[in-house]
Design a protein around this motif. Structure first.
Motif, PDB file in Angstrom:
ATOM      1  N   SER A  52      40.829  40.479  38.913  1.00  0.00           N
ATOM      2  CA  SER A  52      41.565  39.721  39.929  1.00  0.00           C
ATOM      3  C   SER A  52      43.048  39.743  39.614  1.00  0.00           C
ATOM      4  O   SER A  52      43.466  40.146  38.518  1.00  0.00           O
ATOM      5  N   LYS A  82      40.585  47.048  46.932  1.00  0.00           N
ATOM      6  CA  LYS A  82      39.903  45.767  46.805  1.00  0.00           C
ATOM      7  C   LYS A  82      38.398  46.009  46.747  1.00  0.00           C
ATOM      8  O   LYS A  82      37.877  46.885  47.439  1.00  0.00           O
ATOM      9  N   TRP A  84      34.454  43.861  46.379  1.00  0.00           N
ATOM     10  CA  TRP A  84      33.778  42.576  46.513  1.00  0.00           C
ATOM     11  C   TRP A  84      33.003  42.284  45.242  1.00  0.00           C
ATOM     12  O   TRP A  84      32.313  43.158  44.690  1.00  0.00           O
ATOM     13  N   ASP A  91      40.109  37.917  45.653  1.00  0.00           N
ATOM     14  CA  ASP A  91      40.112  39.372  45.753  1.00  0.00           C
ATOM     15  C   ASP A  91      40.078  39.970  44.351  1.00  0.00           C
ATOM     16  O   ASP A  91      40.740  39.478  43.430  1.00  0.00           O
TER      17      ASP A  91
END
Length: 204
Positions: A52, A82, A84, A91
């Motif tokens: 992150s 980015k 998940w 993010d």
């Protein structure tokens, strides 16, 4: 993907990670980019898991604003993406690990534009020389000298354009297998966050 630890538990960088991120930072700065872009990309490249913005801020001792701006620029260039992470609302980011594709993308978006601009400028300069008429012998000699030398610059720029086009065409055909062969398969490592597991314990 399994839930990861929170940023409060972010580990410190190993000595080799610091060395690599600093070197990449210097190289990327020499290439005309900001040093932190290279440092952030290198840390993501060497990380087995996505990170992150807060992770990167703690690892590299940067401000939140600097990390946010750097990630935005790296995303625009397509060298980080980015991803998940299950159970997380923040993010997370992973690095582009196909080095050939990354370099060719920069060439296509930056160097190719610079060469095209140079070609246009040289052609315009030659056209300007064509407008110089009714001059004495000394001025005509100066015009012809400049015409021949600008023409050489134009030829060189067009050669560079052809070479770059050939390079980018090769990249579109995916030269990664050739790069892996030349480097002894080292570029075939798994992507960060792709299940590569935990890194080995650092040497004592």
């Amino acid at each position: 993907m399994e839930p990861r630890s929170t940023s409060k538990e972010t580990r410190a960088l190993w000595a080799n990670e610091i060395a690599v991120s600093n070197v990449v930072g210097r190289l990327i700065e020499f290439w005309g980019f900001k040093r932190n872009m290279g440092r952030v990309w290198a840390v993501l490249y060497l990380s087995p898991d996505p990170l992150s913005a807060e992770d990167l801020r703690q690892l590299l001792k940067l401000s939140s604003g600097a990390v946010s701006m750097t990630l935005s620029e790296l995303s625009r260039w397509g060298v980080v993406r980015k991803v998940w992470v299950q159970g997380e609302r923040r993010d997370f980011y992973a690095a582009e690990v196909q080095l050939w594709r990354m370099i060719s993308r920069v060439f296509n978006e930056r160097e190719k534009g610079e060469i095209t601009m140079a070609i246009d400028a040289f052609e315009e300069a030659l056209a300007m020389l064509d407008t110089i008429r009714d001059v004495d012998a000394k001025t005509r000699a100066r015009v012809e000298l400049q015409r021949s030398r600008i023409a050489l610059l134009l030829d060189l720029a067009k050669l560079g354009q052809r070479l770059l086009d050939a390079l980018l065409t090769t990249a579109k055909l995916d030269a990664e297998p050739l790069v892996r062969f030349l480097l002894g398969s080292r570029t075939g490592e798994a992507r960060p966050g792709s299940g590569g597991g935990e890194p080995p314990s650092p040497p004592s």
